[in-house]
Motif scaffolding. Sequence first.
Motif, PDB file in Angstrom:
ATOM      1  N   CYS A 163      -2.005  12.293  -2.461  1.00 13.38           N
ATOM      2  CA  CYS A 163      -3.030  11.608  -1.668  1.00 13.38           C
ATOM      3  C   CYS A 163      -2.429  11.044  -0.384  1.00 13.38           C
ATOM      4  O   CYS A 163      -1.220  10.882  -0.251  1.00 13.38           O
ATOM      5  CB  CYS A 163      -3.650  10.477  -2.483  1.00 13.38           C
ATOM      6  SG  CYS A 163      -2.488   9.161  -2.917  1.00 13.38           S
ATOM      7  N   GLY A 164      -3.297  10.729   0.560  1.00 11.61           N
ATOM      8  CA  GLY A 164      -2.894  10.020   1.756  1.00 11.61           C
ATOM      9  C   GLY A 164      -2.857   8.525   1.486  1.00 11.61           C
ATOM     10  O   GLY A 164      -2.942   8.070   0.344  1.00 11.61           O
ATOM     11  N   ILE A 165      -2.787   7.745   2.548  1.00 15.87           N
ATOM     12  CA  ILE A 165      -2.584   6.303   2.442  1.00 15.87           C
ATOM     13  C   ILE A 165      -3.897   5.521   2.414  1.00 15.87           C
ATOM     14  O   ILE A 165      -3.917   4.322   2.104  1.00 15.87           O
ATOM     15  CB  ILE A 165      -1.710   5.806   3.622  1.00 15.87           C
ATOM     16  CG1 ILE A 165      -1.339   4.312   3.475  1.00 15.87           C
ATOM     17  CG2 ILE A 165      -2.426   6.042   4.959  1.00 15.87           C
ATOM     18  CD1 ILE A 165      -0.542   3.978   2.260  1.00 15.87           C
ATOM     19  N   MET A 166      -5.031   6.168   2.688  1.00  7.00           N
ATOM     20  CA  MET A 166      -6.275   5.424   2.899  1.00  7.00           C
ATOM     21  C   MET A 166      -6.671   4.532   1.731  1.00  7.00           C
ATOM     22  O   MET A 166      -6.973   3.349   1.910  1.00  7.00           O
ATOM     23  CB  MET A 166      -7.433   6.378   3.190  1.00  7.00           C
ATOM     24  CG  MET A 166      -8.771   5.655   3.322  1.00  7.00           C
ATOM     25  SD  MET A 166     -10.157   6.759   3.561  1.00  7.00           S
ATOM     26  CE  MET A 166     -10.217   7.601   1.982  1.00  7.00           C
TER      27      MET A 166
ATOM     28  N   ALA B 259       0.829  -1.209   0.000  1.00  9.46           N
ATOM     29  CA  ALA B 259       0.000   0.000   0.000  1.00  9.46           C
ATOM     30  C   ALA B 259       0.861   1.256   0.000  1.00  9.46           C
ATOM     31  O   ALA B 259       0.574   2.225  -0.732  1.00  9.46           O
ATOM     32  CB  ALA B 259      -0.933  -0.004   1.210  1.00  9.46           C
ATOM     33  N   LEU B 260       1.916   1.270   0.802  1.00  8.37           N
ATOM     34  CA  LEU B 260       2.813   2.431   0.852  1.00  8.37           C
ATOM     35  C   LEU B 260       3.556   2.621  -0.474  1.00  8.37           C
ATOM     36  O   LEU B 260       3.783   3.755  -0.911  1.00  8.37           O
ATOM     37  CB  LEU B 260       3.808   2.271   2.002  1.00  8.37           C
ATOM     38  CG  LEU B 260       3.206   2.395   3.403  1.00  8.37           C
ATOM     39  CD1 LEU B 260       4.198   1.905   4.452  1.00  8.37           C
ATOM     40  CD2 LEU B 260       2.801   3.839   3.693  1.00  8.37           C
ATOM     41  N   THR B 261       3.907   1.527  -1.113  1.00  2.00           N
ATOM     42  CA  THR B 261       4.526   1.606  -2.442  1.00  2.00           C
ATOM     43  C   THR B 261       3.564   2.247  -3.430  1.00  2.00           C
ATOM     44  O   THR B 261       3.952   3.121  -4.222  1.00  2.00           O
ATOM     45  CB  THR B 261       4.917   0.199  -2.926  1.00  2.00           C
ATOM     46  OG1 THR B 261       5.932  -0.335  -2.067  1.00  2.00           O
ATOM     47  CG2 THR B 261       5.429   0.230  -4.356  1.00  2.00           C
ATOM     48  N   ALA B 262       2.307   1.819  -3.392  1.00  2.00           N
ATOM     49  CA  ALA B 262       1.298   2.364  -4.292  1.00  2.00           C
ATOM     50  C   ALA B 262       1.055   3.850  -4.023  1.00  2.00           C
ATOM     51  O   ALA B 262       0.915   4.659  -4.954  1.00  2.00           O
ATOM     52  CB  ALA B 262       0.000   1.578  -4.148  1.00  2.00           C
TER      53      ALA B 262
END
Length: 372
Positions: free
Chosen positions: A160-163, A145-148
């Motif tokens: 964007c944020g991580i949500m 998710a953090l990679t994306a």
Amino acid sequence: MRVVEAFRESYGAEPVGVWHAPGRVNLIGEHTDYNDGFVLPFAVPWGVTAAISPREDEVVRLRSLQVDEPVTLATLDQAEGWTRYVAGVFWVLREAGHQVGGADVVIDGDVPQGAGLSSSAALEVVVGTALNELYELGLTKMEIALTAQKAENDFVGMPCGIMDQAASALAEEGKALFMDCRSLSTRSIPFDLASHGLQLLIINTGVRHELPDGQYARRRRDCENAAKHLGLDALRDVTDLGGALARLSGDERRRTQHVVTENHRVEAVIGLLRAGAVREIGALLNASHLSLRDQFEVSCAELDVAVESAVKGGARGARMTGGGFGGSAIALVTDERVESVRETVTRAYAERGWAAPEIYPATPAAGARRLV
């Protein structure tokens, strides 16, 4: 599976595997993720499916069943349009030192484009999930998710944020995902609407808005500037809202009021869900929309009419969802009021000369996974 058939047709071979990542709906907690706050999204049944095989060189060949022309990226900086979201994931992994070569990829998606259901995050996460397995990178779901997210922030240019990426990667069927966006800790919250005689309707306004055009980034800067003026790391750290608002003015004041109260609404919704008082979350959805409309100023006429007419038709509560300026609203509706809400919203759009919105129920789905 048509994505496999398209892969055979495009590349003359079988794909090594097929993966799927879902889009998401955010139940509540909007524009709080990049303020280190709380969010409560869940994955939707629609998403992005990818058939992929690795290549020995670094070329990335792409085909989308939603786009006519296939694309070959000899270098990642050639990416344009939708291919940037794919190329960005390769770029982040390579920049991090992972030995990721090229790939042949066929994409198929059924997330409505521009509906605020995060088709871009689903695309990033499905590619990241596949590459993690194909190249044996050993990344956790949160690391994917953090990679994306980094791909979207640094390669696409959308802050964007991580949500969205976290929901796509980590969600569980039948549950919402509570996430603390500072610590990245998550907890699954049971969200079984059917057992309470409820449905969550998505109202797709059909209004598209490209978030990288600057409005989203401007809201984020407002929040960062407000936190700086308050001497805080992020607006999540405000403990005395009245005192904070007295020190701020204009946009910074309004953004702060939304973020702080929205974090409290997320916690309140979780409390009600855990207590089994699912119908009572409707009032908090209504309050969230008013705050997004008046304090964060990211709604639009079509979203406002969708929310207002849904409530008029008998919804327990409704609000816009996603980044704003278009996309979708959600409405919490008892089974017996679903048709009334559909008719009332559709009639309100017709009276204004607008095209009828798409309205469909959403149930919490599973996160990214391998299908074949």
